[in-house]
Design a protein around this motif. Structure first.
Motif, mmCIF file in Angstrom:
data_model
loop_
_atom_site.group_PDB
_atom_site.id
_atom_site.type_symbol
_atom_site.label_atom_id
_atom_site.label_comp_id
_atom_site.label_asym_id
_atom_site.label_seq_id
_atom_site.Cartn_x
_atom_site.Cartn_y
_atom_site.Cartn_z
ATOM 1 N N ALA A 195 -4.676 -3.324 -2.600
ATOM 2 C CA ALA A 195 -4.283 -4.352 -1.612
ATOM 3 C C ALA A 195 -3.037 -5.142 -2.054
ATOM 4 O O ALA A 195 -2.097 -4.550 -2.581
ATOM 5 C CB ALA A 195 -5.462 -5.267 -1.297
ATOM 6 N N CYS A 222 0.414 -3.263 -1.554
ATOM 7 C CA CYS A 222 0.062 -2.408 -0.420
ATOM 8 C C CYS A 222 0.594 -3.003 0.882
ATOM 9 O O CYS A 222 0.220 -4.120 1.257
ATOM 10 C CB CYS A 222 -1.446 -2.240 -0.324
ATOM 11 S SG CYS A 222 -1.889 -1.242 1.112
ATOM 12 N N LEU A 224 -0.170 -2.240 3.804
ATOM 13 C CA LEU A 224 -1.148 -2.266 4.890
ATOM 14 C C LEU A 224 -2.230 -3.327 4.702
ATOM 15 O O LEU A 224 -3.057 -3.543 5.587
ATOM 16 C CB LEU A 224 -1.817 -0.879 5.016
ATOM 17 C CG LEU A 224 -0.850 0.299 5.192
ATOM 18 C CD1 LEU A 224 -1.591 1.622 5.240
ATOM 19 C CD2 LEU A 224 -0.025 0.124 6.465
ATOM 20 N N ALA A 225 -2.216 -3.997 3.551
ATOM 21 C CA ALA A 225 -3.299 -4.953 3.250
ATOM 22 C C ALA A 225 -3.294 -6.118 4.233
ATOM 23 O O ALA A 225 -2.249 -6.680 4.546
ATOM 24 C CB ALA A 225 -3.147 -5.474 1.828
ATOM 25 N N SER A 259 -12.268 -3.718 0.223
ATOM 26 C CA SER A 259 -11.007 -3.133 0.672
ATOM 27 C C SER A 259 -10.233 -4.187 1.443
ATOM 28 O O SER A 259 -10.818 -4.952 2.216
ATOM 29 C CB SER A 259 -11.241 -1.913 1.577
ATOM 30 O OG SER A 259 -11.398 -0.743 0.815
ATOM 31 N N CYS A 282 -8.250 -3.739 3.839
ATOM 32 C CA CYS A 282 -8.070 -3.384 5.252
ATOM 33 C C CYS A 282 -9.024 -2.242 5.559
ATOM 34 O O CYS A 282 -9.633 -1.678 4.649
ATOM 35 C CB CYS A 282 -6.615 -3.006 5.541
ATOM 36 S SG CYS A 282 -6.206 -1.298 5.136
ATOM 37 N N GLY A 332 -9.935 1.762 3.964
ATOM 38 C CA GLY A 332 -11.100 2.146 3.167
ATOM 39 C C GLY A 332 -10.815 2.856 1.862
ATOM 40 O O GLY A 332 -11.539 3.778 1.469
HETATM 41 FE FE1 SF4 Z 1 -4.157 -0.975 1.065
HETATM 42 FE FE2 SF4 Z 1 -6.050 -0.988 2.885
HETATM 43 FE FE3 SF4 Z 1 -5.983 0.933 1.065
HETATM 44 FE FE4 SF4 Z 1 -6.673 -1.468 0.329
HETATM 45 S S1 SF4 Z 1 -7.781 -0.200 1.801
HETATM 46 S S2 SF4 Z 1 -5.170 -0.154 -0.728
HETATM 47 S S3 SF4 Z 1 -5.425 -2.731 1.630
HETATM 48 S S4 SF4 Z 1 -4.481 0.620 2.621
#
Ligand code: SF4
Ligand code: SRM
Length: 559
Positions: free
Chosen positions: A425, A429, A431-432, A466, A468, A471
């Motif tokens: 995350a 990351c 996308l977090a 997680s 986001c 997963g």
């Molecule tokens: Fe990034 Fe989401 Fe994967 Fe965690 S679950 S590393 S926030 S993409």
């Protein structure tokens, strides 16, 4: 119409695109968006430091670009020389030590553009690679992480290496870009399995050896369950269509457990894997990436239809699946004796992050250990590590180094801490939506206080965080899981089993920490008072009617 990503692949000349030019451009620390997509196939992602994103925008600076590099390390096994080389790469080029991933390999974060080529070259010089660690191809093949416990374990590990090699992209672009390999002139290049557009989406293979499901075999696109009879590996049950990723508020995306479709003897394994991939290559959705994983292909066509196509292409029917039983998807900490009189020590690494702090000197400790250890080192899919193949006489020396560097948490930590997994995350990351790895050390003491109050401090409970819904910590298989929604807010999911064979369920949506702790306190109180002997938390929540019966019946076996 094929997605933009498909066009990028078509135009890329087998994954070259404009990467070389982008790397050479001194004006920016970045490469282009399209080339970033291709770079993933080479095992790297362009990221920016999200902690300072706003500040840099205010200062009218470009984002603090840097690259994450991921190694391809089938089965997570490495020599001590490789460990030392990876450690050096972390010291020379990366910003935050070594990071063990949930797929049993290393990531290095914070590598600036001009260091990307030397980093990848150094990984190759250490006789590893980064090719296909990311991208729309078969990724790092994961394998039960205690492979030398018996002859059969060794064989299973060897199969994971063979699968990894067999399914590797064949393009010479990797050598050209990173290893100064000769450029192809005039010769036609081919990707015999993948073709010029590779797969519609990533593809993951994991190999488990019952009773340990430490790779979460049902979360894989292709899960292989080793069948061992009379101490011999006789083949594998194949399970297809597992995957975790979903998007908030979009019911057309969902986590799914793989279905067991049959059994193959070892000599049919490579053909099986190749053919599952080939059907997915041809049938997978190339218009909508959200629906492109194998799990959606299978649900769109129907499992029986997919299986029939697979068997038709193979030219034979799969044998009926053999019986198997899993009892645990975590790691077994401490010393375990192997079959040849050698010992293996599993150490717990919080969220897989290895660096030196006041409390733990993981990098220095493992450096010292790697310089005296004569066996090998293994990473696990629960982000831990194993000092493998230690002679009995060496155990004491290893224990001393481990204790001196504070790496002996496995002896001291609460049971929930030992069963916690968190994805990377923030800050790297892109996308977090919420913190994960950095939140874990704050959350754990609060959970431990609650568990202690109810006499549950030694009760193992699988906790997965997680940032986001993608997963990456396989949170849908946590007995307790937090999935990021926004800064400080999470969905709380509950009720997976203890062996990776049942998905959890959404319990509370978009809650903050105070609500989370209150909800868990009540559930811990009931669990402590009402549980049956040996009953796991997730199972209890179902039996007590706190959660409904799971909608998905796991492990459908298709004849
Ligand atoms: Fe990034 Fe989401 Fe994967 Fe965690 S679950 S590393 S926030 S993409
Ligand atoms: Fe993951 C994307 C980190 C295992 C599902 N994952 C990402 C990216 C690359 C973000 C991005 O696309 O920009 C993350 C980089 C973060 C960073 O800064 O390092 C990232 N994933 C990770 C790692 C490092 C998590 C960790 O804490 O260890 C794991 C690296 C594994 C490896 O070595 O290869 C990691 N990711 C997983 C897993 C678990 C597994 O494979 O067993 C999953 C769920 C299983 C699955 O694939 O279904 C997973 N990652 C995703 C997804 C959702 C895919 C989907 O089908 O929807 C994404 C997003 C995407 O692909 O678009 C993603």
């Amino acid at each position: 119409m094929p997605s933009h990503f498909e066009q990028i692949k078509i135009d890329s000349r087998f994954l070259r695109g404009g990467i070389a030019a982008g790397l050479a451009d001194p004006v920016t620390g970045a490469i282009s968006e399209d080339d970033n997509k291709l770079l993933k196939f080479h095992g790297s992602y362009q990221q920016d430091d999200r902690d300072i994103r706003d500040e840099r925008r205010r200062q009218k600076l470009e984002p603090a670009y840097a690259f994450m590099v991921r190694a391809r390390l089938p089965g997570g096994v490495m020599t001590t020389a490789q460990w030392l080389a990876f450690d050096r790469i972390a010291t020379d080029y990366a910003s935050s030590g070594l990071r063990i991933t949930t797929r049993q390999t290393f990531q290095w974060h914070g590598i600036i553009k001009r260091d990307l080529k030397p980093t990848i070259a150094a990984i190759n010089a250490a006789l590893a690679s980064t090719i296909a660690a990311c991208g729309d191809v078969n990724r790092n093949v994961v394998c039960n992480s205690n492979p030398v416990e018996s002859q059969a374990h060794e064989e299973a590990y060897a199969w994971s290496v063979r699968l990894s090699e067999h399914l590797k992209p064949k393009t010479r672009a990797y050598h050209e870009l990173w290893l100064d390999g000769e450029k192809l002139v005039g010769e036609e290049e081919v990707e015999p399995l993948y073709g010029p557009t590779y797969l519609p989406r990533k593809f993951k293979i994991g190999l488990a050896i019952p009773p340990l499901n430490d790779v979460d075999v049902f979360a894989q696109d292709l899960g292989l369950i080793a069948i061992i009879e009379h101490g011999r590996l006789v083949g594998f049950n194949a399970a297809i269509g597992g995957g975790m990723g979903a998007s908030h508020g979009d019911p057309s995306t969902y986590p799914r457990l793989a279905d067991v479709i049959g059994f193959v003897p070892p000599e049919q394994l490579l053909a099986l894997a190749e053919t599952v991939i080939a059907v997915q290559r041809d049938w997978g959705d190339r218009e909508e990436r959200k629906h492109a994983r194998l799990k959606y292909t299978i649900d769109r066509h129907g499992l029986a239809v997919f299986k029939a196509e697979l068997e038709q292409r193979l030219g034979y029917a799969l044998q009926p699946a053999r019986a198997f039983r899993f009892d645990h998807n975590g790691d077994r900490y401490g010393w375990v004796e192997g079959h040849a009189g050698y010992w293996h020590l599993t150490l717990q690494v919080e969220a897989g992050r290895l660096f030196d702090t006041a409390a733990h000197t993981w990098l220095s400790g493992m450096r010292e250990l790697a310089s005296v250890h004569t066996g090998d080192i293994r990473l696990t899919c629960n982000q831990n590590l194993i000092i493998a193949n230690v002679a009995a006489a060496e155990r004491e020396r290893i224990d001393t180094i481990v204790a001196r560097h504070g790496m002996d948490g496995y002896r001291k930590h609460s049971a929930i801490r030992q069963h916690a997994v968190a994805c990377v995350a923030l800050p790297t990351c892109g996308l977090a939506m919420a913190e994960s790895e950095r939140y874990l050390p704050q959350l754990l003491p609060k959970l431990e206080a609650l568990l202690d109050r109810h006499g549950l401090i030694d009760t193992p409970i699988l906790l997965r965080l997680s940032g986001c819904p993608n997963g990456c910590s396989r949170p849908y298989l946590g007995e307790i899981a937090l999935i990021g929604r926004a800064p400080g807010r999470y969905d709380l999911r509950l009720g997976a089993d203890f062996s990776g064979q049942r998905l959890n369920q959404l319990h509370r949506e978009n809650i903050d920490e105070a609500v989370l702790l209150e909800a868990l306190e009540q559930l811990f109180a009931r669990y402590a008072g009402e549980r049956a002997v040996g009953e796991h938390f997730g199972d209890f929540l179902l039996r007590a009617g706190i959660l409904g019966r799971p909608r998905q019946i796991p492990l459908k076996v298709v004849a």
